[in-house]
Design an enzyme around this catalytic site. Structure first.
Site, PDB file in Angstrom:
ATOM      1  CG  HIS A 122      -1.905   1.167   1.257  1.00 39.09           C
ATOM      2  ND1 HIS A 122      -1.650   2.445   1.743  1.00 39.09           N
ATOM      3  CD2 HIS A 122      -3.213   0.841   1.234  1.00 39.09           C
ATOM      4  CE1 HIS A 122      -2.741   2.936   1.866  1.00 39.09           C
ATOM      5  NE2 HIS A 122      -3.935   2.109   1.508  1.00 39.09           N
ATOM      6  CG  ASP A 199       0.645  -2.293   5.888  1.00 44.97           C
ATOM      7  OD1 ASP A 199      -0.423  -2.462   6.698  1.00 44.97           O
ATOM      8  OD2 ASP A 199       0.274  -1.759   4.715  1.00 44.97           O
ATOM      9  CD  GLN A 202      -6.862  -4.641   4.190  1.00 45.11           C
ATOM     10  OE1 GLN A 202      -7.712  -5.261   4.495  1.00 45.11           O
ATOM     11  NE2 GLN A 202      -7.064  -3.326   3.738  1.00 45.11           N
ATOM     12  CE  LYS A 225      -7.351  -0.383   6.175  1.00 43.56           C
ATOM     13  NZ  LYS A 225      -8.087   0.391   5.103  1.00 43.56           N
ATOM     14  CB  CYS A 365      -3.605   3.074  -1.570  1.00 38.96           C
ATOM     15  SG  CYS A 365      -4.958   4.477  -1.264  1.00 38.96           S
TER      16      CYS A 365
HETATM   17  N1  PMP Z   1      -1.888  -0.778   4.617  1.00 40.77           N
HETATM   18  C1  PMP Z   1      -2.832  -1.273   3.870  1.00 40.77           C
HETATM   19  C2  PMP Z   1      -2.570  -2.896   3.575  1.00 40.77           C
HETATM   20  C3  PMP Z   1      -4.128  -1.049   3.904  1.00 40.77           C
HETATM   21  O1  PMP Z   1      -5.046  -1.754   3.275  1.00 40.77           O
HETATM   22  C4  PMP Z   1      -4.535   0.401   4.309  1.00 40.77           C
HETATM   23  C5  PMP Z   1      -5.640   0.896   4.290  1.00 40.77           C
HETATM   24  N2  PMP Z   1      -6.277   0.774   2.849  1.00 40.77           N
HETATM   25  C6  PMP Z   1      -3.256   0.793   4.933  1.00 40.77           C
HETATM   26  C7  PMP Z   1      -2.172   0.495   4.840  1.00 40.77           C
HETATM   27  C8  PMP Z   1      -3.571   2.332   5.544  1.00 40.77           C
HETATM   28  O2  PMP Z   1      -4.584   2.499   6.421  1.00 40.77           O
HETATM   29  P1  PMP Z   1      -5.077   3.799   7.011  1.00 40.77           P
HETATM   30  O3  PMP Z   1      -5.637   4.438   5.736  1.00 40.77           O
HETATM   31  O4  PMP Z   1      -6.024   3.402   8.166  1.00 40.77           O
HETATM   32  O5  PMP Z   1      -4.013   4.710   7.568  1.00 40.77           O
END
Ligand code: PMP
Length: 411
Positions: A122, A199, A202, A225, A365
Site C-alpha cells: 500500500h 503493515d 489487512q 478496519k 493505493c
Molecule cells: N496498508 C494497507 C495494506 C491498507 O489496506 C491500508 C488501508 N487501505 C493502509 C495501509 C492504510 O491504512 P489507514 O488509511 O487506515 O492509515
C-alpha cells in the site's frame, strides 16, 4: 459452512436498502462497519465520562484515563505484546508506518543502506520509505511477486542482505489478499541484522496475530478496519527499540520536564503520544477488540476462508473475469481484486452499486502493484465475518447482470 449470521444482526447499517436492493457491503478492505456494541461504548463515553486523560484528578478525568488505558491493555492482549509500553496509539496504519520510517529510520539508516519492501505494498508502506531513502541517500529495494500472486521468497532471499537495515512488508496485501509468511521473512531479516516492520492493516482484523511469536520489531494497524472507529490505530514496537527512538511529535502529554531550552520525555508509551489523544477512538477500539474476541479470531479467519473457497471458483468460472492474487483459499483472506474483460472497473463498481452491492474500484493505493500487474485499475470485493454466502451469491449475480447489461444492453 458454519454461519455467523447472529453477529450480523449487531450492525444497524447493514439493514438498509441501497438503490432499492438490500445492501451487500463488500468494501471491508477500505473500512468495516461498526456493531451496536461499539457505537454504544462511544456514546456512553461522551455522555458520561468525557474528560481529558492523564491530567485531571477529578472523577471524570480518572474514568476517562482508566477506560483509555484499559483499551491499551486490550490491544496488548489482542496482539500478544509483552507490555503496554509496546503499544502506541496513532491515527492509523499510515501514521504508524510514518513514525517508524521517521524515528527508527533516522536512527538506523545511513547513506548506502537498503530498505526492502515488495511490489504488493500500500502507498503508506512505500512513500514513507521513499522519503527516508531520499533523506539518507539509502536505496529502496523491491521484492518481486510470483506469477500466481505470491511474494517471491527466492527473490526475498536475494534482496535481503547485510546492506538491509529495514524490511517492511504487508502481512496481507489489500489488493491480492494473500497472506505473507511473516515469521519466515522476519527470521530472514534478523539473520542479516535488519528490523522487520509489518503493515498489519489487512491481517489484524481477519486472523489471530501474535507479535511476540512472529518476533516482528514493529507492527502497524488501523482501528476502522476491525469494527472500531476511524482516526485510531496502533503501532506495536519492541520495547528495547522504542526506548532508543526519538518521538516524532512534540508537545503536551509526551514530556517529563520542560525547561526554557531543553525538555525530557515521558516514559513509554506516552513519550510518543503528543497532545490530547483520540480518547473516544481508543475506547471504541477497545470495544471492537472485545467484540472480535467474543467471536474469536480463529473463527473469523476460518469463516472468511470458507467464504472465499465458496465464491472464488464461482467468480473464476465467469467468462472474461480475471482474478488477481493467490487462488488457493487457504492462502487468502477475503480480499478479491478482479476485472471484467472490456469493462472499466469504475463502470463495474457503478453497475454493482445499482444492484445494492458495494465494491471498490481504482488503484487501491497500490499504484506500483498495478503497474507491476500491468493494469490501470481493478474492482475489489472484500469480505468480513458479517458477510454471508447470500452476499457472495449476490456479487456473482450482479457481475453476471453487469456483463449482460454492457454486452447486450439488458439489465
Ligand atoms: N496498508 C494497507 C495494506 C491498507 O489496506 C491500508 C488501508 N487501505 C493502509 C495501509 C492504510 O491504512 P489507514 O488509511 O487506515 O492509515
Amino acid at each position: 459452512m458454519q454461519t455467523l449470521d447472529h453477529w450480523r444482526q449487531d450492525f444497524p447499517i447493514l439493514k438498509q436498502q441501497v438503490n432499492d436492493e438490500p445492501l451487500v457491503y463488500l468494501d471491508n478492505a477500505a473500512t468495516t462497519q461498526k456493531p451496536q456494541q461499539v457505537l454504544d461504548v462511544i456514546e456512553a463515553y461522551y455522555q458520561q465520562d468525557n474528560a481529558n486523560v492523564h491530567r485531571g484528578v477529578h472523577t471524570l478525568a480518572e474514568r476517562a484515563t482508566k477506560s483509555y488505558e484499559t483499551a491499551r491493555e486490550k490491544v496488548q492482549q489482542f496482539i500478544q505484546a509483552k507490555s503496554t509500553k509496546e503499544i502506541l496509539f496513532t491515527r492509523g496504519t499510515t501514521t504508524s508506518l510514518n513514525w517508524v520510517a521517521k524515528s527508527y529510520g533516522d536512527l538506523a539508516v545511513e547513506k548506502g543502506d537498503e530498505i526492502v519492501i515488495s511490489y504488493a505494498e500500500h502507498h503508506s508502506n512505500i512513500v514513507p520509505w521513499q522519503q527516508l531513502a531520499k533523506r539518507k541517500g539509502a536505496k529502496l529495494v523491491y521484492i518481486e511477486l510470483t506469477d500466481d500472486g505470491y511474494l517471491d521468497l527466492e527473490d526475498a532471499k536475494a534482496k535481503i542482505t547485510d546492506q538491509t537495515k529495514i524490511v517492511s512488508l504487508a502481512h496481507v496485501s489489500n489488493v491480492l489478499g494473500g497472506i505473507n509468511p511473516i515469521k519466515t521473512l522476519t527470521e530472514l531479516a534478523h539473520q542479516h541484522g535488519a528490523v522487520m516492520v509489518v503493515d498489519g492493516a489487512q491481517s489484524t482484523p481477519h486472523m489471530p496475530v501474535n507479535v511476540t511469536e512472529l518476533d516482528v520489531d514493529f507492527y502497524a494497524f488501523s482501528g476502522h478496519k476491525m469494527c472500531g472507529p476511524t482516526g485510531i490505530g496502533v503501532l506495536y514496537g519492541k520495547q528495547a527499540l522504542l526506548e532508543k527512538m526519538e518521538p516524532v511529535e512534540f508537545g503536551g502529554e509526551m514530556i517529563d520536564f520542560v525547561y526554557p531550552q531543553e525538555s525530557t520525555w515521558s516514559e513509554l508509551p506516552w513519550k510518543f503520544e503528543a497532545g490530547t489523544p483520540n480518547i473516544a477512538g481508543g475506547i471504541g477500539l477497545g470495544a471492537a477488540i472485545d467484540y472480535l474476541t467474543a467471536i474469536g479470531m480463529d473463527t473469523i479467519h476460518q469463516y472468511e476462508q470458507e467464504l472465499v473457497a465458496y465464491v472464488l471458483p464461482k467468480l473464476e468460472a465467469i467468462e472474461g473475469v480475471t482474478i488477481y492474487g493467490p487462488k488457493d483459499p487457504k492462502d487468502h483472506t477475503g480480499v478479491i481484486a478482479f476485472n471484467i474483460e472490456g469493462l472499466h472497473p469504475h463502470d463495474v463498481a457503478t453497475a454493482l452499486d445499482m444492484e445494492g452491492v458495494a465494491v471498490r474500484a481504482g488503484h487501491h493505493c497500490a499504484q506500483p502493484l498495478l503497474q507491476y500487474l500491468k493494469v490501470p485499475a481493478t474492482a475489489r470485493a472484500s469480505f468480513y465475518f458479517y458477510n454471508t454466502k447470500e452476499d457472495a451469491d449476490r456479487l456473482v449475480d450482479a457481475i453476471l447482470a453487469t456483463k449482460e447489461f454492457f454486452q447486450n444492453g439488458l439489465i
